[in-house]
Design an enzyme around this catalytic site. Structure first.
Site, short mmCIF file in Angstrom:
data_model
loop_
_atom_site.label_atom_id
_atom_site.label_comp_id
_atom_site.label_asym_id
_atom_site.label_seq_id
_atom_site.Cartn_x
_atom_site.Cartn_y
_atom_site.Cartn_z
N CYS A 113 33.67 59.51 7.00
CA CYS A 113 34.29 58.81 5.86
C CYS A 113 33.83 57.35 5.75
CB CYS A 113 35.81 58.89 5.93
SG CYS A 113 36.42 60.59 5.95
N HIS A 253 38.12 53.48 1.11
CA HIS A 253 38.00 54.94 1.27
C HIS A 253 39.34 55.57 0.88
CE1 HIS A 253 37.52 58.86 2.82
NE2 HIS A 253 38.31 58.67 3.86
N ASN A 283 40.58 63.44 -0.57
CA ASN A 283 39.66 62.73 0.34
C ASN A 283 38.28 63.38 0.26
OD1 ASN A 283 38.25 61.70 2.50
ND2 ASN A 283 39.95 61.81 3.94
N1 ACO Z 1 52.69 71.33 3.60
C1 ACO Z 1 53.95 71.43 4.07
N2 ACO Z 1 54.29 71.03 5.30
C2 ACO Z 1 53.33 70.51 6.08
C3 ACO Z 1 51.99 70.38 5.66
C4 ACO Z 1 51.69 70.82 4.36
N3 ACO Z 1 50.46 70.74 3.85
N4 ACO Z 1 51.29 69.83 6.65
C5 ACO Z 1 52.13 69.60 7.66
N5 ACO Z 1 53.36 70.02 7.33
C6 ACO Z 1 54.56 69.98 8.14
C7 ACO Z 1 54.27 69.94 9.61
O1 ACO Z 1 54.07 71.26 10.09
C8 ACO Z 1 55.51 69.30 10.14
O2 ACO Z 1 56.52 70.27 10.23
P1 ACO Z 1 57.56 70.27 11.48
O3 ACO Z 1 58.27 68.95 11.37
O4 ACO Z 1 58.42 71.45 11.18
O5 ACO Z 1 56.70 70.40 12.69
C9 ACO Z 1 55.92 68.33 9.04
O6 ACO Z 1 55.24 68.76 7.86
C10 ACO Z 1 55.55 66.89 9.31
O7 ACO Z 1 54.24 66.86 9.76
P2 ACO Z 1 53.57 65.52 10.18
O8 ACO Z 1 52.19 65.79 10.69
O9 ACO Z 1 54.51 64.75 11.03
O10 ACO Z 1 53.47 64.80 8.77
P3 ACO Z 1 53.05 63.31 8.46
O11 ACO Z 1 54.14 62.66 7.74
O12 ACO Z 1 52.44 62.64 9.64
O13 ACO Z 1 51.88 63.53 7.42
C11 ACO Z 1 49.50 63.55 7.21
C12 ACO Z 1 50.72 64.24 7.79
C13 ACO Z 1 49.60 63.52 5.72
C14 ACO Z 1 48.24 64.30 7.63
C15 ACO Z 1 49.45 62.10 7.76
O14 ACO Z 1 49.55 62.09 9.15
C16 ACO Z 1 48.21 61.39 7.35
O15 ACO Z 1 48.03 61.07 6.21
N6 ACO Z 1 47.32 61.05 8.28
C17 ACO Z 1 46.08 60.42 7.94
C18 ACO Z 1 45.05 61.41 8.11
C19 ACO Z 1 44.02 61.41 7.04
O16 ACO Z 1 44.19 61.03 5.91
N7 ACO Z 1 42.88 61.89 7.47
C20 ACO Z 1 41.79 62.05 6.62
C21 ACO Z 1 40.54 61.98 7.39
S1 ACO Z 1 40.37 60.44 8.14
C22 ACO Z 1 40.23 59.39 6.96
O17 ACO Z 1 39.70 59.71 5.94
C23 ACO Z 1 40.78 58.06 7.20
#
Ligand code: ACO
Length: 326
Positions: A113, A253, A283
């Protein structure tokens, strides 16, 4: 002399897939995806759309906007993590299909990225060294081909697309002084390989002979993205005596709306100056910055001389930022 962005262009696959059209088996929802990420839809490439076809269309769009022909280009650099083939480079396909003169340099660069920031940095160096005079610098991806479509924690986050800029030397200009300063002022390219495990594919030609799927520790990546993009931006601004208020446009990004908001808050910049296309594109990895730049340019708000910062972070971790006057 100064290295300036002469024009920008972009290309997206034909098919947009809104959150509600994702497979029901994922047990996700429009509400979950929008509230956690800001993503409303993503573009997904059809079988006949590949990273090279998107790159070629983005490059054509940038050349048209520059009023130039392929013969005017003497270098092609493509930032991508999802090349059509393990080799040769997508850049060589762009050179050939577009009609950029044979013999010009053409290569791919992989910094996930952060790829577009790295590609701009490498192109800037080659232009400053006068190894070329005018280059196509492209970020192009088909990230949806790297996803495990049964893993809802990753597959809802990514999309496909490409963006391109024409980068060229302009004689008699300076990026910081003179009556009409313009061009790249400074840039940073950073990496920390101790963080490979938080964002990677479990596959590749040498280890598994396949491409593997994307794996991510979402919360960890979130934290590093905010910390590292913010500090890269602040370091660059500080080095040249600018404050975050001086910057007219931030083109980061596009991973997640919450990351953009957190970076804006951390550096103390007005959030409305952060360009966001995450709702429409999701993304798109190395393509996201030039896609967002093209949106900004088409919105009509961009003026010659505007101070701008681009910043990105991705797998590696690799990250960086570019400070320029448009
Ligand atoms: N739909 C519904 N529920 C979901 C989904 C989904 N797509 N994905 C995860 N969940 C659930 C999980 O299973 C979890 O359930 P549980 O509590 O019963 O175990 C719950 O939602 C919460 O999951 P978390 O992982 O804690 O959710 P969080 O609030 O951290 O959000 C996310 C996850 C959106 C991935 C966040 O961590 C994030 O944005 N991270 C940045 C990662 C990113 O953008 N990476 C891209 C590549 S790197 C870059 O480009 C910078």
């Amino acid at each position: 002399m100064s290295v300036v962005i002469r024009a920008v262009g972009s290309a997206l696959p034909a098919r947009a897939v809104p959150n509600d059209d994702l497979p029901a088996s994922l047990e996700t929802s429009d509400e979950w995806i929008k509230s956690r990420t800001g993503i409303a839809q993503r573009y997904i490439a059809a079988n006949d759309e590949t990273t090279s076809t998107l790159a070629i269309n983005a490059a054509r769009s940038a050349l048209d906007n520059a009023g130039l022909n392929p013969e005017d280009i003497d270098g092609v650099i493509v930032a991508t993590t999802t090349p059509d083939l393990t080799f040769p480079a997508v850049a060589t396909m762009v050179q050939h299909e577009l009609g950029v003169p044979r013999g010009t340099l053409a290569f791919d660069l992989q910094a996930v990225c952060a790829g577009f920031i790295y590609a701009l940095g490498v192109a800037d160096g080659l232009l400053q060294a006068r190894r070329m005079r005018r280059a196509l610098v492209i970020g192009a991806e088909t990230m949806t081909r790297l996803l495990n479509w049964e893993d809802r924690t990753t597959c809802v986050l990514f999309g496909d697309g490409a963006g391109a800029v024409v980068l060229e030397i302009e004689e008699g200009l300076d990026a910081l002084s003179g009556p009409a300063p313009r061009g790249i002022i400074d840039l940073q390219m950073n990496a920390d390989g101790s963080l490979i495990d938080i964002l990677h594919t479990k596959g590749g030609p040498s280890r598994t002979q396949d491409v593997g799927h994307l794996h991510m520790a979402g919360k960890e990546v979130f934290r590093h993205a905010v910390e590292k993009m913010s500090s890269a931006v602040l370091t660059l601004l500080d080095a040249h005596g600018f404050t975050p208020e001086d910057v007219k446009w931030y083109v980061p990004h596009q991973a997640n709306q919450r990351i953009l908001a957190a970076v804006a808050a951390r550096i103390g910049a007005p959030p409305e100056r952060f360009i966001s296309t995450v709702a429409a594109h999701a993304n798109t990895s190395a393509a996201s910055i030039p896609l967002a730049l093209h949106e900004l340019e088409r919105s009509g708000g961009l003026r010659r001389g505007d101070l701008m910062v681009m910043a990105g972070l991705g797998g590696g971790l690799a990250w960086g930022a570019t400070l320029l006057r448009w």
